[in-house]
Design an enzyme around this catalytic site. Structure first.
Site, PDB file in Angstrom:
ATOM      1  N   LYS A 130       0.820  -1.217   0.000  1.00  0.00           N
ATOM      2  CA  LYS A 130       0.000   0.000   0.000  1.00  0.00           C
ATOM      3  C   LYS A 130       0.858   1.273   0.000  1.00  0.00           C
ATOM      4  O   LYS A 130       0.312   2.374  -0.062  1.00  0.00           O
ATOM      5  CB  LYS A 130      -0.964  -0.027   1.192  1.00  0.00           C
ATOM      6  CG  LYS A 130      -2.011  -1.126   1.080  1.00  0.00           C
ATOM      7  CD  LYS A 130      -2.940  -1.132   2.278  1.00  0.00           C
ATOM      8  CE  LYS A 130      -3.965  -2.242   2.184  1.00  0.00           C
ATOM      9  NZ  LYS A 130      -3.385  -3.575   2.290  1.00  0.00           N
ATOM     10  N   LYS A 165      -8.270   1.824   5.697  1.00  0.00           N
ATOM     11  CA  LYS A 165      -7.762   0.468   5.933  1.00  0.00           C
ATOM     12  C   LYS A 165      -6.361   0.533   6.534  1.00  0.00           C
ATOM     13  O   LYS A 165      -5.642   1.538   6.366  1.00  0.00           O
ATOM     14  CB  LYS A 165      -7.736  -0.336   4.625  1.00  0.00           C
ATOM     15  CG  LYS A 165      -7.081   0.361   3.445  1.00  0.00           C
ATOM     16  CD  LYS A 165      -7.353  -0.374   2.138  1.00  0.00           C
ATOM     17  CE  LYS A 165      -6.877   0.436   0.942  1.00  0.00           C
ATOM     18  NZ  LYS A 165      -7.163  -0.239  -0.334  1.00  0.00           N
ATOM     19  N   ARG A 214      -8.376  -7.772 -10.438  1.00  0.00           N
ATOM     20  CA  ARG A 214      -7.021  -8.244 -10.133  1.00  0.00           C
ATOM     21  C   ARG A 214      -6.347  -8.616 -11.445  1.00  0.00           C
ATOM     22  O   ARG A 214      -6.848  -9.450 -12.205  1.00  0.00           O
ATOM     23  CB  ARG A 214      -7.079  -9.445  -9.196  1.00  0.00           C
ATOM     24  CG  ARG A 214      -5.790 -10.272  -9.084  1.00  0.00           C
ATOM     25  CD  ARG A 214      -4.565  -9.489  -8.605  1.00  0.00           C
ATOM     26  NE  ARG A 214      -4.776  -8.864  -7.323  1.00  0.00           N
ATOM     27  CZ  ARG A 214      -4.531  -9.457  -6.155  1.00  0.00           C
ATOM     28  NH1 ARG A 214      -4.102 -10.704  -6.126  1.00  0.00           N
ATOM     29  NH2 ARG A 214      -4.721  -8.803  -5.031  1.00  0.00           N
ATOM     30  N   ARG A 228     -13.368  -9.134  -9.635  1.00  0.00           N
ATOM     31  CA  ARG A 228     -13.935  -9.594  -8.367  1.00  0.00           C
ATOM     32  C   ARG A 228     -15.066  -8.646  -7.980  1.00  0.00           C
ATOM     33  O   ARG A 228     -14.821  -7.479  -7.678  1.00  0.00           O
ATOM     34  CB  ARG A 228     -12.848  -9.635  -7.294  1.00  0.00           C
ATOM     35  CG  ARG A 228     -11.673 -10.537  -7.679  1.00  0.00           C
ATOM     36  CD  ARG A 228     -10.482 -10.348  -6.767  1.00  0.00           C
ATOM     37  NE  ARG A 228      -9.961  -8.985  -6.832  1.00  0.00           N
ATOM     38  CZ  ARG A 228      -8.985  -8.528  -6.063  1.00  0.00           C
ATOM     39  NH1 ARG A 228      -8.416  -9.310  -5.169  1.00  0.00           N
ATOM     40  NH2 ARG A 228      -8.569  -7.284  -6.176  1.00  0.00           N
ATOM     41  N   ARG A 236     -16.106  -4.630  -0.172  1.00  0.00           N
ATOM     42  CA  ARG A 236     -14.911  -5.431  -0.399  1.00  0.00           C
ATOM     43  C   ARG A 236     -15.220  -6.533  -1.404  1.00  0.00           C
ATOM     44  O   ARG A 236     -16.256  -7.184  -1.319  1.00  0.00           O
ATOM     45  CB  ARG A 236     -14.422  -6.048   0.920  1.00  0.00           C
ATOM     46  CG  ARG A 236     -14.059  -5.024   1.980  1.00  0.00           C
ATOM     47  CD  ARG A 236     -13.802  -5.688   3.322  1.00  0.00           C
ATOM     48  NE  ARG A 236     -14.965  -6.410   3.798  1.00  0.00           N
ATOM     49  CZ  ARG A 236     -14.974  -7.248   4.836  1.00  0.00           C
ATOM     50  NH1 ARG A 236     -13.853  -7.466   5.502  1.00  0.00           N
ATOM     51  NH2 ARG A 236     -16.075  -7.860   5.202  1.00  0.00           N
ATOM     52  N   ASP A 276      -4.356  -4.247  -8.308  1.00  0.00           N
ATOM     53  CA  ASP A 276      -5.799  -4.092  -8.148  1.00  0.00           C
ATOM     54  C   ASP A 276      -6.210  -2.769  -8.787  1.00  0.00           C
ATOM     55  O   ASP A 276      -5.622  -1.717  -8.497  1.00  0.00           O
ATOM     56  CB  ASP A 276      -6.186  -4.108  -6.673  1.00  0.00           C
ATOM     57  CG  ASP A 276      -5.882  -5.453  -6.019  1.00  0.00           C
ATOM     58  OD1 ASP A 276      -5.781  -6.457  -6.750  1.00  0.00           O
ATOM     59  OD2 ASP A 276      -5.744  -5.488  -4.782  1.00  0.00           O
ATOM     60  N   GLU A 284      -3.627  -0.922  -5.502  1.00  0.00           N
ATOM     61  CA  GLU A 284      -2.592  -1.695  -4.800  1.00  0.00           C
ATOM     62  C   GLU A 284      -1.688  -2.392  -5.801  1.00  0.00           C
ATOM     63  O   GLU A 284      -2.108  -2.719  -6.912  1.00  0.00           O
ATOM     64  CB  GLU A 284      -3.205  -2.763  -3.880  1.00  0.00           C
ATOM     65  CG  GLU A 284      -3.678  -2.263  -2.549  1.00  0.00           C
ATOM     66  CD  GLU A 284      -4.036  -3.395  -1.578  1.00  0.00           C
ATOM     67  OE1 GLU A 284      -3.409  -4.479  -1.652  1.00  0.00           O
ATOM     68  OE2 GLU A 284      -4.935  -3.199  -0.760  1.00  0.00           O
ATOM     69  N   ASN A 286       0.421  -5.810  -5.363  1.00  0.00           N
ATOM     70  CA  ASN A 286       0.708  -6.936  -4.475  1.00  0.00           C
ATOM     71  C   ASN A 286       2.021  -7.599  -4.878  1.00  0.00           C
ATOM     72  O   ASN A 286       2.160  -8.072  -6.011  1.00  0.00           O
ATOM     73  CB  ASN A 286      -0.429  -7.954  -4.543  1.00  0.00           C
ATOM     74  CG  ASN A 286      -1.734  -7.375  -4.021  1.00  0.00           C
ATOM     75  OD1 ASN A 286      -2.010  -7.416  -2.837  1.00  0.00           O
ATOM     76  ND2 ASN A 286      -2.530  -6.798  -4.928  1.00  0.00           N
TER      77      ASN A 286
END
Length: 325
Positions: A130, A165, A214, A228, A236, A276, A284, A286
């Protein structure tokens, strides 16, 4: 003619009782490695240790994999392996990105260059998911990183709606929707900033209801994506908490985002990453243990793990030519 030496792969992963065998991306990578006749060993961080300045692990060799069986991995009894003897080490344990995770990256850096570690340990450590994404702030929604309540309140008032978050959280844990008119606004903020780390606050993207995409990248290039979609009134979209996996293609904007981050991912040795994207905004990057291989494979009739190992072998051969032993 001498028999060709088997490629040895060590996989640093979560304990088997903590993974979902039907959706776990690490198992998909292991299955493809076994198919290629690689020698694959698995271990978890608890069993990684440095002795006489040599990095070792108590590991099990994987003899076969079949997710239809209750015991989906057939393993040899655990024994000590010396990781310097391996061509590849995969860092595949899930966050939280805590001191245990950080210690493991320091230990793995002790390995010689003949061992390719995916992803590069110091880059995992230096690129928290993040925070690293802030290198591409122009591709993101408006974002605040702070521990000051007044900053956060001001941000929420400016954008009316936001998402807050933990900066080192994962899997959708402790993600909250903030509304300037919510009577619980102060309580939510207080509960999160009472922890030791800063929090991240982003403008709420209302089109998240259409999906949080994603996108998986190998050596900086996109190889597949899954949309998603959150269910009911959930904000979420994480699949393990009920988000639905939907087939998708990359938009022009998403291809642009991938192209913008490609060179930095390669430069840092972040071989396998997952980004994302919500409504054209990068949220984000990852780098620890990207997931969704199985979902993308199923929806698009592809084999991400095949691409992973083809690219990994090509990269290793290229590096061997540049730095012959």
């Amino acid at each position: 003619m001498s028999k060709e030496k088997k490629i040895k792969v060590a996989v640093q992963m979560d304990k088997l009782n903590k993974i979902n065998k039907y959706t776990d991306s690490t198992l998909a990578l292991i299955k493809e490695a076994i198919k290629r006749k690689f020698s694959v060993f698995i271990y978890n961080v608890d069993n990684l240790y440095l002795e006489d300045n040599e990095l070792k692990a108590i590991a099990n060799k994987v003899l076969s994999i079949n997710i239809q069986k209750e015991k989906f991995l057939t393993l040899e009894p655990a024994h000590v392996i010396n990781l310097k003897c391996f061509e590849f080490v995969l860092i595949r344990q899930d966050p939280p990105f805590n001191m245990e995770y950080i210690t493991a990256t320091y230990l793995l850096e002790r390995l010689p260059t003949s061992c390719m570690i995916l992803n590069k340990p110091n880059s995992i450590r230096d690129c928290p998911e993040k925070l690293f994404v802030m290198d591409f702030f122009d591709l993101m929604p408006p974002t605040l990183i702070s521990k000051h309540k007044s900053n956060i309140i001001e941000f929420v008032k400016k954008f009316k709606k936001a998402v807050i978050k933990p900066i080192y959280g994962n899997g959708g844990t402790n993600i909250f929707y903030l509304n300037e008119k919510d009577p619980n606004l102060n309580t939510i903020i207080d509960s999160l900033i009472s922890e030791t780390e800063h929090v991240i606050v982003q403008k709420f993207i209302k089109n998240v209801k259409k999906g949080d995409k994603r996108i998986l990248l190998i050596n900086g290039s996109p190889v597949g994506a899954v949309n998603r979609v959150p269910v009911n009134n959930e904000i979420r979209a994480n699949l393990h908490i009920g988000g639905q996996a939907k087939k998708t293609n990359l938009t022009k904007r998403e291809k642009f985002i991938c192209n913008q981050i490609k060179s930095k991912l390669r430069e840092k040795g972040l071989f396998f990453t997952g980004i994302d994207v919500i409504d054209g905004y990068l949220t984000e990057i990852n780098v620890t243990s990207p997931t969704c291989i199985r979902e993308i494979d199923t929806l698009n009739k592809v084999n991400i793990s095949y691409i992973y190992w083809e690219e990994a072998l090509q990269l290793r051969n290229h590096r061997a030519n540049l730095f012959p032993s």
